[in-house]
Design an enzyme around this catalytic site. Sequence first.
Site, PDB file in Angstrom:
ATOM      1  CG  ASP A  17      -1.796   1.191   1.327  1.00  0.00           C
ATOM      2  OD1 ASP A  17      -2.591   1.390   0.401  1.00  0.00           O
ATOM      3  OD2 ASP A  17      -1.684   1.944   2.305  1.00  0.00           O
ATOM      4  CB  THR A  60      -1.901   5.664  -1.881  1.00  0.00           C
ATOM      5  OG1 THR A  60      -1.817   4.238  -1.767  1.00  0.00           O
ATOM      6  CG2 THR A  60      -3.080   6.144  -1.086  1.00  0.00           C
ATOM      7  CB  THR A  61       0.956   2.794  -5.549  1.00  0.00           C
ATOM      8  OG1 THR A  61       0.777   2.129  -4.302  1.00  0.00           O
ATOM      9  CG2 THR A  61       2.318   2.469  -6.106  1.00  0.00           C
ATOM     10  CG  ASP A 112      -6.605   0.378   0.152  1.00  0.00           C
ATOM     11  OD1 ASP A 112      -6.719   1.216   1.057  1.00  0.00           O
ATOM     12  OD2 ASP A 112      -5.531   0.131  -0.414  1.00  0.00           O
TER      13      ASP A 112
END
Length: 560
Positions: free
Chosen positions: A85, A118-119, A423
């Site tokens: 994550d 988020t990545t 998520d």
Amino acid sequence: MAQVPMQAMDMPDMSNAIVAQDEMGRPFIIVRDQGSKKRQHGLEAKKSHILAARSVASIIKTSLGPRGLDKILISPDGEITITNDGATILSQMELDNEIAKLLVQLSKSQDDEIGDGTTGVVVLASALLDQALELIEKGIHPIKIANGFDDAARVAIQKLEEEAEDVGAKNEVFKGLLFKAAKTSLGSKIVSKDHDKFAQMAVDAVASVLDEERKDVDFELIKLEGRVGGSLGDSKLIHGVILDKDFSHPQMPKEVLPVEGKENVKLAILTCPFEPPKPKTKHKLDISSVEEYQKLQSYEHDKFKEMIDYIKKSGADVVICQWGFDDEANHLLLQNELPAVRWVGGQELELIAIATHGRIVPRFQDLSPEKLGKCSKIYEVEFGTTKDRMLVIEECSDAKTVTCFIRGSNKMIVDEAKRALHDALCVVRNLFKDSRVVYGGGAAEVTMSIAVSEEADKQRGIDQYAFRAFAQALDTIPMTLAENSGLDPIETLTTLKSKHIKEKVSTMGVDCLSKGTNNMRELFVVDPYIGKKQQIMLATQLCRMILKIDNVIISGKDAY
């Protein structure tokens, strides 16, 4: 023989010197060192910023997509975290560079607002900065580049909005689509082998606590509880609350069911302790005779009986108390067949009250039948041979709170499964808020990249360069997905682009899992529209902010 002159030494600045004495009384001078002030400016500053962003992005680039790899993070006190994550990796990294810290905040704001992607947002921001550096080296002014990127982002988002499909119109199919979207989110996580089960848990949990008027979800009402042992497949969703407690007396029943003729088990939820009243200020009690001691003992006993009578009169079957109680109170509760739980935290009490539609009662005198919570059963669960127990308050009618109970072979897997499920919950909640979806696997990025490239040809002057650079930055996402999946990145990207342009199909993405088709509609790999839009907006804003910095002054501390 000529003597070599000694190298001239710089004389220290004596204006800040101080005279001190050693232990023998001999004087010596301490010269204050002018703290080293570093200064970077112009192209040098911009290069160092972009290299810092690149180094951070290169760490988490390999975590993108369903074939992304995990990272192991070891904290200073030896605690181990295994995750892919982006927000978790960046938040636990010790970073000194200021620009690198901005990327950490970027992924955190994506996590806070959307919960997923988020990545991708960090990879995109780094790609934009890399492209900007090439343009700066060609001599284009940074503000021109930033303005061009802003215009290109508007074109990209407009194209994204045109391609987005609203799946909320067909309501009976909507649940199935939510399930598939949650499954896409879980595809890159450690739980991917059980992603059907976890995706269903996420959809059911959000549907249970959804506020239909606001179309929003309060995540406080979804409790993620983990316990080491068993496998990920043993995880389940409980319509109620799990407490990491057991009944206060070992002889109390392990399961409480409704009394005959009644529908529910009734709970008294108390924030008052099971002990005789005491003054709140500091006090002292002097007992000088046996009679006084016996009097005190009988007073305490009568008080305990009075408390239990209040509970009995209200019709409660189980007592849940925020505070502890001594052995005498415990024994009296057992005698009166009142199973009890002590030391329950404030947050858990609130969840129990919400789940059972009960009221939290601060005084025994205030107890009444309408303030009691209701559920269908309460039971203790034992785990393996460890004598670990947990209490489950289950099947509360019309419960507005749920617990996702996650099992796993070790603590790291349980923690990562919790992050993965969070998520997935965010994805489902985002689709309830805005039911438009775009296709994943890099399909949305390729569509936007082609639209921005076409728009570049219509631009006059230097903006053309910025538009083309923006399009190339968007291509980084499908190329990274292909690279992480063991495919040839350039070949994959060119194939996708030719299919998009020749066949006019905007749903072609990277076939990361080798399913035999590039059509993301057939594979149903989807992302919420608002998540993808947020990624582009945040990455462009951060890029503009970094491009505007041309001077870095690091003030060293003055020291003796």
